[in-house]
Scaffold this active site. Structure first.
Site, short mmCIF file in Angstrom:
data_model
loop_
_atom_site.label_atom_id
_atom_site.label_comp_id
_atom_site.label_asym_id
_atom_site.label_seq_id
_atom_site.Cartn_x
_atom_site.Cartn_y
_atom_site.Cartn_z
N HIS A 1 0.79 -1.24 0.00
CA HIS A 1 0.00 0.00 0.00
C HIS A 1 0.82 1.28 0.00
O HIS A 1 0.26 2.36 0.03
CB HIS A 1 -0.97 0.02 1.19
CG HIS A 1 -0.27 0.28 2.51
ND1 HIS A 1 0.40 -0.69 3.19
CD2 HIS A 1 -0.14 1.40 3.25
CE1 HIS A 1 0.91 -0.19 4.31
NE2 HIS A 1 0.60 1.09 4.37
C1 UD1 Z 1 -2.40 5.74 5.68
C2 UD1 Z 1 -1.11 6.33 6.23
C3 UD1 Z 1 0.00 5.31 6.08
C4 UD1 Z 1 -0.38 3.98 6.68
C5 UD1 Z 1 -1.71 3.51 6.11
C6 UD1 Z 1 -2.10 2.26 6.85
C7 UD1 Z 1 -0.85 8.76 5.93
C8 UD1 Z 1 -0.15 9.80 5.17
N1 UD1 Z 1 -0.70 7.50 5.47
O1 UD1 Z 1 -2.22 5.53 4.29
O2 UD1 Z 1 1.15 5.79 6.75
O3 UD1 Z 1 0.62 3.05 6.39
O4 UD1 Z 1 -2.72 4.52 6.30
O5 UD1 Z 1 -3.08 1.52 6.26
O6 UD1 Z 1 -1.50 9.05 6.90
N2 UD1 Z 1 -9.59 4.54 1.72
C9 UD1 Z 1 -10.70 3.73 1.74
N3 UD1 Z 1 -11.28 3.43 2.93
C10 UD1 Z 1 -10.81 3.89 4.12
C11 UD1 Z 1 -9.68 4.73 4.10
C12 UD1 Z 1 -9.08 5.04 2.89
O7 UD1 Z 1 -11.17 3.29 0.70
O8 UD1 Z 1 -11.37 3.55 5.17
C13 UD1 Z 1 -8.97 4.86 0.42
C14 UD1 Z 1 -9.37 6.24 -0.09
O9 UD1 Z 1 -9.46 6.14 -1.47
C15 UD1 Z 1 -8.19 7.10 0.29
C16 UD1 Z 1 -7.02 6.13 0.18
O10 UD1 Z 1 -7.54 4.88 0.60
O11 UD1 Z 1 -8.03 8.21 -0.54
C17 UD1 Z 1 -5.84 6.52 1.05
O12 UD1 Z 1 -6.23 6.68 2.41
P1 UD1 Z 1 -5.36 7.58 3.40
O13 UD1 Z 1 -5.84 7.45 4.79
O14 UD1 Z 1 -5.23 8.97 2.87
O15 UD1 Z 1 -3.91 6.97 3.31
P2 UD1 Z 1 -3.45 5.46 3.31
O16 UD1 Z 1 -2.87 5.15 1.98
O17 UD1 Z 1 -4.53 4.60 3.84
N1 UDP Z 2 -3.28 -5.60 9.13
C1 UDP Z 2 -4.50 -6.26 9.22
N2 UDP Z 2 -5.11 -6.69 8.08
C2 UDP Z 2 -4.56 -6.53 6.85
C3 UDP Z 2 -3.31 -5.87 6.77
C4 UDP Z 2 -2.71 -5.40 7.92
O1 UDP Z 2 -5.01 -6.47 10.31
O2 UDP Z 2 -5.16 -6.95 5.87
C5 UDP Z 2 -2.69 -5.08 10.38
C6 UDP Z 2 -1.31 -5.61 10.69
O3 UDP Z 2 -1.29 -5.96 12.05
C7 UDP Z 2 -0.41 -4.42 10.44
C8 UDP Z 2 -1.32 -3.25 10.76
O4 UDP Z 2 -2.59 -3.68 10.29
O5 UDP Z 2 0.72 -4.41 11.25
C9 UDP Z 2 -0.89 -1.93 10.13
O6 UDP Z 2 -0.95 -2.08 8.80
P1 UDP Z 2 -0.52 -1.20 7.60
O7 UDP Z 2 0.39 -2.06 6.82
O8 UDP Z 2 -1.76 -0.72 6.97
O9 UDP Z 2 0.22 0.11 8.15
P2 UDP Z 2 1.74 0.51 8.32
O10 UDP Z 2 2.26 -0.30 9.46
O11 UDP Z 2 2.47 0.26 7.05
O12 UDP Z 2 1.70 1.96 8.62
#
Ligand code: UD1
Ligand code: UDP
Length: 368
Positions: free
Chosen positions: A212
């Protein structure tokens, strides 16, 4: 900055917003009341899908957030602006003695800025991690949050060195261990690879993948490179990929969902995910937290990045940085037994970080 309020009346507010925050906040929320401290759990709503948010509250037995600010998605500027406005309104009305933020997401950064501007002391859990790569949004969030924090809780020894290089004094820094690992150890008995596998129709040996990071999935060329790499990997072993919504469109556009031996599923809840991981032959990931969890579980982790802010998972763990071009080769080595499990775990990854964090907060609040 001096602490405000006495112990009995002190309110500690935790601000969380996205999937990786929830396993980190859980042990702190569990332990803090034992020190007699009132607390409030604020969810910014950065993540809102059940699988990325609510399911963690169920799986981790976390109390429901006292408030959900419903901020949602947007560009960095839009999302951060909405977070700033919503967090400021929340915190201004309750004036906590301490605001506690977690990890490196935009909610973390925004809460840190709000606390600083309102003169509210700030604590950062998982301080001092550095990838030294400012093209990662998380790196900017880490650097700014640490700079503004009054209490910095670190998860590994190199974090204090990183902070010291940035002039952040040792007095504020507390090496407490890793709260994400507290959560893993607390739930370890519930991990059941067989039942998780049955749910998704996978049999025999398999690898788990998660992807991601914007640098990997947003750019079509990188996404195409990853899909090719996964195709080659899946010729060696079936791959199960619970896919984050961020990568879904771009990786699908490059043909991910048509790869025969890659099972793409929705993001999993915490227990299902760690169940899958604990039975896997290897994990392919660009996640931060997954690098730590695989180290703790002794599962080989191939991290699809050029750097990591968690080097302890390489020096004292099962992690290895891998490029798309050599993923299949490294995976082949792992499958054919060329993998040595480390003999020790990173220091203080012992399940007691939440207790240590709570004790430091409690002492700090009582200071004259
Ligand atoms: C965010 C964090 C990242 C973390 C990740 C964990 C920032 C800058 N990034 O990234 O560090 O590793 O979460 O998972 O804060 N979306 C959905 N459903 C949701 C949330 C998001 O569909 O519930 C989609 C939307 O299209 C959104 C995109 O995911 O625009 C990105 O979501 P966002 O929270 O901005 O950043 P992540 O890539 O999830
Ligand atoms: N995780 C989960 N389901 C998934 C992927 C991740 O429960 O399908 C959990 C897992 O414990 C991981 C945490 O979510 O350590 C955080 O995940 P993510 O990779 O989104 O965030 P990051 O640590 O890269 O910021």
């Amino acid at each position: 900055m001096e602490p405000v309020g006495d112990r009995q009346s002190a309110l500690v507010t935790h601000v969380v917003g996205a999937r990786p925050n929830f396993p980190k906040v859980a042990p702190v929320v569990r332990n803090l009341p034992r020190c007699g401290i009132r607390q409030k759990l604020v969810h910014t709503g950065q993540h809102y899908d059940d699988a990325l948010s609510e399911s963690f509250f169920r799986d981790l037995d976390l109390p429901r957030p006292d408030v959900n600010l419903g901020v949602g998605s947007g560009t960095h500027a839009q999302q951060t602006a909405a977070l700033l406005t919503a967090i400021e309104a929340e915190v201004r009305s309750t004036r906590p003695a301490l605001l506690v933020v977690y990890g490196d997401i935009n909610s973390t950064l925004a809460a840190a800025l709000v606390a600083s501007k309102l003169g509210i002391p700030l604590a950062h859990v998982e301080a001092g991690l550095r990838s030294f790569d400012r093209s990662m949004p998380e790196e900017i969030n880490r650097v700014v949050t640490d700079r503004l924090s009054d209490l910095l809780f670190t998860t590994s020894p190199e974090a204090a060195e990183n902070l010291s290089r940035e002039g952040i004094t040792e007095g504020k820094v507390h090496f407490v261990g890793n709260p994400m690992i507290d959560t893993l150890l607390k739930h370890r008995d519930m991990f059941d690879p067989q039942s998780a596998l049955k749910k998704f129709g996978v049999e025999g040996e398999y690898a788990v993948a998660t992807l991601h990071r914007p640098a990997n999935v947003d750019d079509p060329e990188s996404a195409a490179g990853l899909v090719t790499a996964l195709q080659k990997a899946s010729d060696l072993i079936p791959v199960v990929l619970p896919l984050h919504p961020r990568g879904r469109a771009s990786l699908s556009a490059q043909g991910l969902t048509e790869l025969g031996n890659v099972t793409v599923i929705d993001p999993l809840g915490y227990i299902d995910f760690l169940s899958m991981v604990s039975g896997a032959r290897a994990v392919i990931t660009d996640s931060g937290g997954v690098q730590e969890e695989t180290t703790m579980l002794g599962i080989p982790c191939l991290t699809m990045r050029t750097n990591t802010e968690r080097p302890v998972t390489i020096t004292t763990g099962t992690n290895r940085l891998v490029a798309p071009s050599n993923l299949a080769e490294v995976l082949n080595g792992v499958i054919s037994g060329q993998f040595e499990s480390p003999s020790q775990q990173p220091p203080l990854w012992d399940g007691n970080a939440g207790e240590r964090i709570s004790a430091v907060i409690s002492d700090w609040i009582q200071r004259p």
